[in-house]
Design a protein around this motif. Sequence first.
Motif, PDB file in Angstrom:
ATOM      1  N   PRO A  79      -4.673  -0.762   0.281  1.00 40.31           N
ATOM      2  CA  PRO A  79      -3.380  -0.609  -0.363  1.00 40.31           C
ATOM      3  C   PRO A  79      -2.895   0.682  -0.466  1.00 40.31           C
ATOM      4  O   PRO A  79      -3.650   1.622  -0.955  1.00 40.31           O
ATOM      5  CB  PRO A  79      -3.548  -1.471  -1.452  1.00 40.31           C
ATOM      6  CG  PRO A  79      -4.627  -2.322  -1.283  1.00 40.31           C
ATOM      7  CD  PRO A  79      -5.390  -1.437  -0.651  1.00 40.31           C
ATOM      8  N   ASN A  80      -1.692   1.180  -0.275  1.00 37.57           N
ATOM      9  CA  ASN A  80      -1.159   2.430  -0.252  1.00 37.57           C
ATOM     10  C   ASN A  80      -1.424   3.226  -1.598  1.00 37.57           C
ATOM     11  O   ASN A  80      -1.696   4.348  -1.801  1.00 37.57           O
ATOM     12  CB  ASN A  80       0.276   2.544   0.060  1.00 37.57           C
ATOM     13  CG  ASN A  80       0.522   2.358   1.517  1.00 37.57           C
ATOM     14  OD1 ASN A  80      -0.273   2.859   2.153  1.00 37.57           O
ATOM     15  ND2 ASN A  80       1.593   1.953   1.853  1.00 37.57           N
ATOM     16  N   ARG A  81      -1.501   2.180  -2.651  1.00 36.95           N
ATOM     17  CA  ARG A  81      -1.632   2.958  -4.098  1.00 36.95           C
ATOM     18  C   ARG A  81      -2.877   3.337  -4.376  1.00 36.95           C
ATOM     19  O   ARG A  81      -3.217   4.002  -5.353  1.00 36.95           O
ATOM     20  CB  ARG A  81      -0.938   1.993  -5.244  1.00 36.95           C
ATOM     21  CG  ARG A  81      -1.994   0.744  -5.460  1.00 36.95           C
ATOM     22  CD  ARG A  81      -1.230  -0.023  -6.433  1.00 36.95           C
ATOM     23  NE  ARG A  81      -2.161  -1.127  -6.642  1.00 36.95           N
ATOM     24  CZ  ARG A  81      -2.151  -2.426  -6.539  1.00 36.95           C
ATOM     25  NH1 ARG A  81      -0.868  -2.861  -5.728  1.00 36.95           N
ATOM     26  NH2 ARG A  81      -3.013  -3.358  -6.707  1.00 36.95           N
ATOM     27  N   TYR A 129     -11.587   3.055 -10.734  1.00 32.26           N
ATOM     28  CA  TYR A 129     -12.299   1.447 -10.957  1.00 32.26           C
ATOM     29  C   TYR A 129     -11.683   0.661  -9.878  1.00 32.26           C
ATOM     30  O   TYR A 129     -12.671   0.191  -9.363  1.00 32.26           O
ATOM     31  CB  TYR A 129     -12.171   0.959 -12.233  1.00 32.26           C
ATOM     32  CG  TYR A 129     -13.052   1.547 -13.490  1.00 32.26           C
ATOM     33  CD1 TYR A 129     -14.521   1.665 -13.194  1.00 32.26           C
ATOM     34  CD2 TYR A 129     -12.683   2.170 -14.525  1.00 32.26           C
ATOM     35  CE1 TYR A 129     -15.385   2.020 -14.071  1.00 32.26           C
ATOM     36  CE2 TYR A 129     -13.526   2.917 -15.318  1.00 32.26           C
ATOM     37  CZ  TYR A 129     -15.019   2.884 -15.077  1.00 32.26           C
ATOM     38  OH  TYR A 129     -15.807   3.186 -16.103  1.00 32.26           O
ATOM     39  N   ASP A 130     -10.514   0.628  -9.783  1.00 30.89           N
ATOM     40  CA  ASP A 130      -9.960  -0.439  -8.784  1.00 30.89           C
ATOM     41  C   ASP A 130     -10.508   0.153  -7.120  1.00 30.89           C
ATOM     42  O   ASP A 130     -10.781  -0.704  -6.458  1.00 30.89           O
ATOM     43  CB  ASP A 130      -8.460  -0.251  -8.696  1.00 30.89           C
ATOM     44  CG  ASP A 130      -7.725  -0.729 -10.006  1.00 30.89           C
ATOM     45  OD1 ASP A 130      -8.646  -1.790 -10.708  1.00 30.89           O
ATOM     46  OD2 ASP A 130      -6.900  -0.790 -10.391  1.00 30.89           O
ATOM     47  N   LYS A 190     -13.092   1.724  -6.554  1.00 24.49           N
ATOM     48  CA  LYS A 190     -14.820   1.267  -6.477  1.00 24.49           C
ATOM     49  C   LYS A 190     -14.766  -0.041  -6.116  1.00 24.49           C
ATOM     50  O   LYS A 190     -15.621  -0.609  -5.485  1.00 24.49           O
ATOM     51  CB  LYS A 190     -15.295   1.717  -7.837  1.00 24.49           C
ATOM     52  CG  LYS A 190     -16.798   1.139  -7.784  1.00 24.49           C
ATOM     53  CD  LYS A 190     -17.537   1.686  -9.245  1.00 24.49           C
ATOM     54  CE  LYS A 190     -18.684   1.320  -9.199  1.00 24.49           C
ATOM     55  NZ  LYS A 190     -19.532   1.808 -10.286  1.00 24.49           N
ATOM     56  N   ALA A 191     -13.912  -1.258  -7.074  1.00 23.23           N
ATOM     57  CA  ALA A 191     -14.192  -2.192  -6.537  1.00 23.23           C
ATOM     58  C   ALA A 191     -13.613  -2.724  -5.087  1.00 23.23           C
ATOM     59  O   ALA A 191     -14.171  -3.687  -4.420  1.00 23.23           O
ATOM     60  CB  ALA A 191     -13.001  -3.185  -7.495  1.00 23.23           C
ATOM     61  N   ILE A 192     -12.625  -2.080  -4.641  1.00 16.10           N
ATOM     62  CA  ILE A 192     -12.217  -2.406  -3.198  1.00 16.10           C
ATOM     63  C   ILE A 192     -13.290  -1.955  -2.176  1.00 16.10           C
ATOM     64  O   ILE A 192     -13.503  -2.530  -1.372  1.00 16.10           O
ATOM     65  CB  ILE A 192     -10.786  -1.564  -2.877  1.00 16.10           C
ATOM     66  CG1 ILE A 192      -9.658  -2.119  -3.735  1.00 16.10           C
ATOM     67  CG2 ILE A 192     -10.447  -1.549  -1.536  1.00 16.10           C
ATOM     68  CD1 ILE A 192      -8.365  -1.350  -3.808  1.00 16.10           C
ATOM     69  N   ARG A 193     -13.811  -0.764  -2.742  1.00 15.34           N
ATOM     70  CA  ARG A 193     -15.003  -0.364  -1.625  1.00 15.34           C
ATOM     71  C   ARG A 193     -15.981  -1.218  -1.577  1.00 15.34           C
ATOM     72  O   ARG A 193     -16.565  -1.586  -0.493  1.00 15.34           O
ATOM     73  CB  ARG A 193     -15.681   1.035  -2.254  1.00 15.34           C
ATOM     74  CG  ARG A 193     -14.868   2.267  -1.740  1.00 15.34           C
ATOM     75  CD  ARG A 193     -15.442   3.412  -2.205  1.00 15.34           C
ATOM     76  NE  ARG A 193     -16.837   3.452  -1.550  1.00 15.34           N
ATOM     77  CZ  ARG A 193     -17.086   4.543  -0.716  1.00 15.34           C
ATOM     78  NH1 ARG A 193     -16.463   5.582  -0.719  1.00 15.34           N
ATOM     79  NH2 ARG A 193     -18.180   4.365  -0.114  1.00 15.34           N
ATOM     80  N   GLU A 194     -16.453  -1.863  -2.772  1.00 20.51           N
ATOM     81  CA  GLU A 194     -17.269  -3.051  -2.850  1.00 20.51           C
ATOM     82  C   GLU A 194     -17.167  -4.239  -2.209  1.00 20.51           C
ATOM     83  O   GLU A 194     -17.699  -4.622  -1.296  1.00 20.51           O
ATOM     84  CB  GLU A 194     -17.864  -3.130  -4.127  1.00 20.51           C
ATOM     85  CG  GLU A 194     -18.659  -2.120  -4.924  1.00 20.51           C
ATOM     86  CD  GLU A 194     -18.662  -2.240  -6.529  1.00 20.51           C
ATOM     87  OE1 GLU A 194     -18.159  -3.203  -7.026  1.00 20.51           O
ATOM     88  OE2 GLU A 194     -19.526  -1.143  -6.958  1.00 20.51           O
ATOM     89  N   GLU A 195     -15.856  -4.384  -2.308  1.00 19.90           N
ATOM     90  CA  GLU A 195     -15.139  -5.684  -1.472  1.00 19.90           C
ATOM     91  C   GLU A 195     -15.470  -5.631  -0.195  1.00 19.90           C
ATOM     92  O   GLU A 195     -15.520  -6.474   0.634  1.00 19.90           O
ATOM     93  CB  GLU A 195     -13.828  -6.158  -2.100  1.00 19.90           C
ATOM     94  CG  GLU A 195     -13.235  -7.231  -1.574  1.00 19.90           C
ATOM     95  CD  GLU A 195     -14.052  -8.570  -1.973  1.00 19.90           C
ATOM     96  OE1 GLU A 195     -13.825  -9.444  -1.227  1.00 19.90           O
ATOM     97  OE2 GLU A 195     -14.437  -8.713  -3.117  1.00 19.90           O
ATOM     98  N   LEU A 196     -14.793  -4.309   0.412  1.00 18.92           N
ATOM     99  CA  LEU A 196     -14.648  -4.280   1.672  1.00 18.92           C
ATOM    100  C   LEU A 196     -16.239  -3.943   2.608  1.00 18.92           C
ATOM    101  O   LEU A 196     -16.106  -3.835   3.653  1.00 18.92           O
ATOM    102  CB  LEU A 196     -13.631  -2.965   2.064  1.00 18.92           C
ATOM    103  CG  LEU A 196     -12.319  -3.245   1.782  1.00 18.92           C
ATOM    104  CD1 LEU A 196     -11.441  -1.744   1.989  1.00 18.92           C
ATOM    105  CD2 LEU A 196     -11.810  -4.456   2.706  1.00 18.92           C
TER     106      LEU A 196
END
Length: 100
Positions: free
Chosen positions: A21-23, A89-90, A92-98
């Motif tokens: 996501p852009n943000r 933190y967000d 990091k969570a996105i990296r882990e999810e992807l």
Amino acid sequence: MGMKDNLSTHTMEGVDEQKIPNRYKSRPVPISEEELDEWRVPAAKRDYCAHKYVELMQCFLKENDRPGSCPHQLHDYNKCQYLEIKRRYDVKAIREELAR
């Protein structure tokens, strides 16, 4: 360990840019290196909120470091830091999810 080493776990390196996501994408620090050096901003403060730190220091200089003299600038800086930590933190969570 330098600042970039400290933040490297919160970058999107190795992740498909289209899925981010852009943000959460990288964004430039809104103050130049010359200004950071001029204001002697410590390495630990040279993050996305450095411009708010400089505004706070300018206020402290103007007000002669009186306690409680720059509440708005202090609030703005602390809010920026809070939002930046939350963003990391967000990320990091996105990296882990992807990475799954």
